[in-house]
Write a protein that holds these residues in place. Structure first.
Motif, PDB file in Angstrom:
ATOM      1  N   ARG A 154       0.825  -1.214   0.000  1.00  0.00           N
ATOM      2  CA  ARG A 154       0.000   0.000   0.000  1.00  0.00           C
ATOM      3  C   ARG A 154       0.859   1.264   0.000  1.00  0.00           C
ATOM      4  O   ARG A 154       0.590   2.220  -0.717  1.00  0.00           O
ATOM      5  N   ILE A 155       1.939   1.238   0.792  1.00  0.00           N
ATOM      6  CA  ILE A 155       2.803   2.432   0.835  1.00  0.00           C
ATOM      7  C   ILE A 155       3.421   2.687  -0.538  1.00  0.00           C
ATOM      8  O   ILE A 155       3.454   3.820  -1.036  1.00  0.00           O
ATOM      9  N   TYR A 156       3.903   1.623  -1.177  1.00  0.00           N
ATOM     10  CA  TYR A 156       4.524   1.789  -2.500  1.00  0.00           C
ATOM     11  C   TYR A 156       3.505   2.361  -3.495  1.00  0.00           C
ATOM     12  O   TYR A 156       3.798   3.296  -4.243  1.00  0.00           O
ATOM     13  N   ALA A 157       2.296   1.802  -3.471  1.00  0.00           N
ATOM     14  CA  ALA A 157       1.248   2.274  -4.399  1.00  0.00           C
ATOM     15  C   ALA A 157       0.882   3.721  -4.106  1.00  0.00           C
ATOM     16  O   ALA A 157       0.787   4.556  -5.023  1.00  0.00           O
ATOM     17  N   GLU A 158       0.690   4.007  -2.836  1.00  0.00           N
ATOM     18  CA  GLU A 158       0.268   5.365  -2.441  1.00  0.00           C
ATOM     19  C   GLU A 158       1.322   6.403  -2.838  1.00  0.00           C
ATOM     20  O   GLU A 158       1.005   7.462  -3.381  1.00  0.00           O
ATOM     21  N   ALA A 159       2.593   6.073  -2.580  1.00  0.00           N
ATOM     22  CA  ALA A 159       3.672   7.024  -2.893  1.00  0.00           C
ATOM     23  C   ALA A 159       3.736   7.271  -4.394  1.00  0.00           C
ATOM     24  O   ALA A 159       3.856   8.421  -4.850  1.00  0.00           O
ATOM     25  N   ASN A 160       3.663   6.208  -5.171  1.00  0.00           N
ATOM     26  CA  ASN A 160       3.799   6.379  -6.619  1.00  0.00           C
ATOM     27  C   ASN A 160       2.580   7.045  -7.239  1.00  0.00           C
ATOM     28  O   ASN A 160       2.703   7.856  -8.160  1.00  0.00           O
ATOM     29  N   GLN A 161       1.388   6.732  -6.714  1.00  0.00           N
ATOM     30  CA  GLN A 161       0.195   7.410  -7.245  1.00  0.00           C
ATOM     31  C   GLN A 161       0.226   8.888  -6.831  1.00  0.00           C
ATOM     32  O   GLN A 161      -0.130   9.769  -7.616  1.00  0.00           O
ATOM     33  N   ALA A 162       0.730   9.154  -5.624  1.00  0.00           N
ATOM     34  CA  ALA A 162       0.848  10.551  -5.176  1.00  0.00           C
ATOM     35  C   ALA A 162       1.849  11.310  -6.047  1.00  0.00           C
ATOM     36  O   ALA A 162       1.711  12.523  -6.266  1.00  0.00           O
ATOM     37  N   ALA A 163       2.877  10.600  -6.534  1.00  0.00           N
ATOM     38  CA  ALA A 163       3.862  11.258  -7.412  1.00  0.00           C
ATOM     39  C   ALA A 163       3.193  11.711  -8.722  1.00  0.00           C
ATOM     40  O   ALA A 163       3.506  12.790  -9.240  1.00  0.00           O
ATOM     41  N   ILE A 164       2.282  10.899  -9.242  1.00  0.00           N
ATOM     42  CA  ILE A 164       1.557  11.303 -10.468  1.00  0.00           C
ATOM     43  C   ILE A 164       0.780  12.581 -10.179  1.00  0.00           C
ATOM     44  O   ILE A 164       0.811  13.550 -10.958  1.00  0.00           O
ATOM     45  N   ASP A 165       0.088  12.590  -9.042  1.00  0.00           N
ATOM     46  CA  ASP A 165      -0.711  13.778  -8.688  1.00  0.00           C
ATOM     47  C   ASP A 165       0.191  14.993  -8.486  1.00  0.00           C
ATOM     48  O   ASP A 165      -0.162  16.109  -8.881  1.00  0.00           O
ATOM     49  N   LYS A 166       1.356  14.791  -7.866  1.00  0.00           N
ATOM     50  CA  LYS A 166       2.284  15.908  -7.623  1.00  0.00           C
ATOM     51  C   LYS A 166       2.770  16.479  -8.954  1.00  0.00           C
ATOM     52  O   LYS A 166       2.809  17.696  -9.161  1.00  0.00           O
ATOM     53  N   ILE A 167       3.134  15.589  -9.879  1.00  0.00           N
ATOM     54  CA  ILE A 167       3.594  16.051 -11.202  1.00  0.00           C
ATOM     55  C   ILE A 167       2.472  16.841 -11.878  1.00  0.00           C
ATOM     56  O   ILE A 167       2.681  17.937 -12.417  1.00  0.00           O
ATOM     57  N   GLU A 168       1.260  16.300 -11.821  1.00  0.00           N
ATOM     58  CA  GLU A 168       0.134  16.991 -12.466  1.00  0.00           C
ATOM     59  C   GLU A 168      -0.096  18.361 -11.823  1.00  0.00           C
ATOM     60  O   GLU A 168      -0.338  19.358 -12.514  1.00  0.00           O
ATOM     61  N   SER A 169       0.005  18.423 -10.485  1.00  0.00           N
ATOM     62  CA  SER A 169      -0.266  19.711  -9.844  1.00  0.00           C
ATOM     63  C   SER A 169       0.828  20.727 -10.191  1.00  0.00           C
ATOM     64  O   SER A 169       0.536  21.904 -10.426  1.00  0.00           O
TER      65      SER A 169
END
Ligand code: FES
Length: 509
Positions: free
Chosen positions: A98-113
């Motif tokens: 879950r941590i790996y998924a959450e971090a990487n999905q959050a990275a997509i959101d960070k790049i988009e923002s």
């Protein structure tokens, strides 16, 4: 002599169609809050976050910024890292996955923002990603992976259909993933770094870090003092935890090609063997980026054959009109398939490392920037202990991988020492040929260019002494042990080696 034919330019599409950079060389000693070594996605994003938080930063790059691994990626901005969540779940439990998924999905959101905030025109697009197989034997594995990925919190599901123009046996379909042009994105971010006591230096190679309350970095141009240091040089140039022994570098090949029909919307990656496809806008229409044909760096005598393998896969699966670009890159594969992001060693006060992105550097590099900037700013980060390089895992499987990796290094060291290369002078090579030769009892890495000019250098890698091998596609000397790479004339182009191969000038007498 084998040659690459009809594959266009030997250059990454991302580099070819973006502006060149011209940042200064470090000219004198300097003191900053944070020195960041390596200007790829992890280094640049970290520098931006830290400067925006009010710290002074110096971003140091041995060559040109955004020219190495980050500029040679396929630039899929995704948490769909092939088959990984079922493995993470069995190694680290559901929490780790879950941590790996959450971090990487959050990275997509960070790049988009960041793209939205800064209004960056970098062809960013949200779309689905498919991890697929054409082999019915993989169906159970993909079903298990879909469940693990969904349990890890991702929008993932198993499917047996896809928009691809060929049949698949099964796939995990991920929603809400993304793609972009990595250099257009980073060339925008990097512009905010210089000024107000912060700097970017190109053509400035860091050699050593001396840890202390204030860390000292020696470079080939001058010293830098910094309370905090981030080593984001792909293979760490300062490695007190010996991470080099816990990962191996894997080479991948890429083609930029045009096809005779529209590309099906989405990003695609096959399980084993791994091939991956996405598209991107170009002046000539929709360009397809194909990648795959992986192997350990320096382990294959005929690298041209790997481009051919990728070309064959692309032609078997798509109606290829032309191939306009070809290039390759390498990334570090860690023992437990999780990057190393955190303190360079547990007792380090202000020296941090980010490496082992497993070929998923767009998101893992951004995760590294989020974690390391939090650690330096004294903020809690919910993912930091999972990615910490001194984590107490790995479990059994990773230990096997560790032993395998180091047995392979030991074999390379030994085989380099006992090998008996052909006795001949470098001038006797054919034009365009590179080979390890025995010249009067000395092992020599020799290359004769297409115009007949001869280059002769030591065959011994300056990192830990393995014998380099010729890469006939890129015309480089590649080390099979930890992936150092040198130009045909022995100039180092990729760490962990930091110095050039010794030149031999008097071999023809
Ligand atoms: Fe380690 Fe060459 S890279 S010995």
């Amino acid at each position: 002599m084998k040659e690459i034919k009809n594959m266009g330019k030997l250059e990454s599409f991302w580099i070819e169609n973006t502006e060149k950079t011209n940042y200064p060389v470090l000219e004198e000693g300097l003191s900053v809050d944070v020195a960041i070594l390596g200007a790829g996605i992890a280094g640049i994003t970290s520098a931006l976050f830290l400067k925006e938080a009010g710290l002074s930063v110096a971003l140091i790059e041995a060559g040109k910024v955004i020219k190495d691994v980050t500029a040679n990626t396929t630039a899929k901005v995704t948490a769909a890292h092939n088959v990984i969540y079922s493995n993470l779940e069995s190694h680290f439990g559901k929490d780790g996955s879950r941590i790996y998924a959450e971090a990487n999905q959050a990275a997509i959101d960070k790049i988009e923002s960041l793209i939205k905030e800064r209004n960056i025109d970098c062809d960013f697009k949200r779309l689905q990603c498919y991890v697929y197989s054409e082999n019915a034997n993989d169906i159970d594995k993909l079903k298990k992976e879909a469940k693990s990925a969904a349990d890890a919190g991702l929008e993932a599901s198993y499917t047996e259909s896809s928009p691809l123009p060929f049949d698949i046996a099964g796939a995990v379909r991920y929603e809400n993933q993304a793609e972009f042009h990595p250099r257009k994105y980073l060339l925008n971010l990097i512009k905010s770094i210089p000024g107000e006591g912060s700097y970017i230096f190109e053509n400035t190679r860091a050699h050593e870090v001396k840890e202390g309350d204030i860390n000292e970095i020696s470079t080939d141009k001058g010293p830098i003092k910094a309370k905090n240091v981030i080593i984001a040089t792909h293979f760490p140039i300062y490695d007190p935890s010996h991470l080099f022994a816990k990962m191996y570098p894997s080479m991948s090949y890429a083609l930029g090609l045009y096809i005779n029909e529209p590309f099906p919307e989405g990003m695609y990656i096959s399980t084993e063997p791994t091939f991956t496809y996405r598209s991107t806008p170009s002046d000539k229409g929709e360009l397809i980026i194909a990648s795959g044909a992986n192997h350990k760096v320096g382990h294959e005598p005929d690298t041209i054959a790997f481009y051919k393998k990728l070309e064959n896969h692309a032609r078997d699966h798509f109606n290829v009109k032309s191939i306009d670009y070809h290039w390759s890159t390498q990334d570090n594969i860690t023992m437990d398939k999780v990057p190393y992001i955190g303190k360079a060693e547990s007792k380090s006060k202000g020296v941090y490392v980010a490496t082992g992105f497993m070929k998923w550097g767009m998101t893992n590099g951004t995760v590294a920037a989020m974690i390391l900037s939090d650690l330096i700013l004294g903020k809690n980060n919910p993912w930091s202990s999972f990615f910490d390089p001194s984590r107490s895992k790995p479990v059994l499987e990773s230990t096997k991988e560790f032993i395998g990796t180091n047995v392979s290094v030991a074999k390379e060291l030994l085989s380099g020492r006992i090998s008996r290369p052909k006795s001949m002078k470098p001038s006797e090579l054919q034009n365009g040929e590179g080979k390890i030769l025995n010249v009067d009892g000395k092992k020599v890495a020799a290359y004769k260019d297409k115009d007949g000019k001869v280059y002769a250098v030591s065959s011994v890698c300056v990192h830990l002494g393995c014998q380099v091998n010729w890469n006939n596609a890129e015309k480089t000397w590649d080390c099979p042990c930890h992936g150092s790479r040198y130009r045909h004339d022995g100039k180092v182009i990729h760490p962990p080696a930091l110095r050039n191969l010794k030149e031999y000038n008097d071999l023809e007498k």
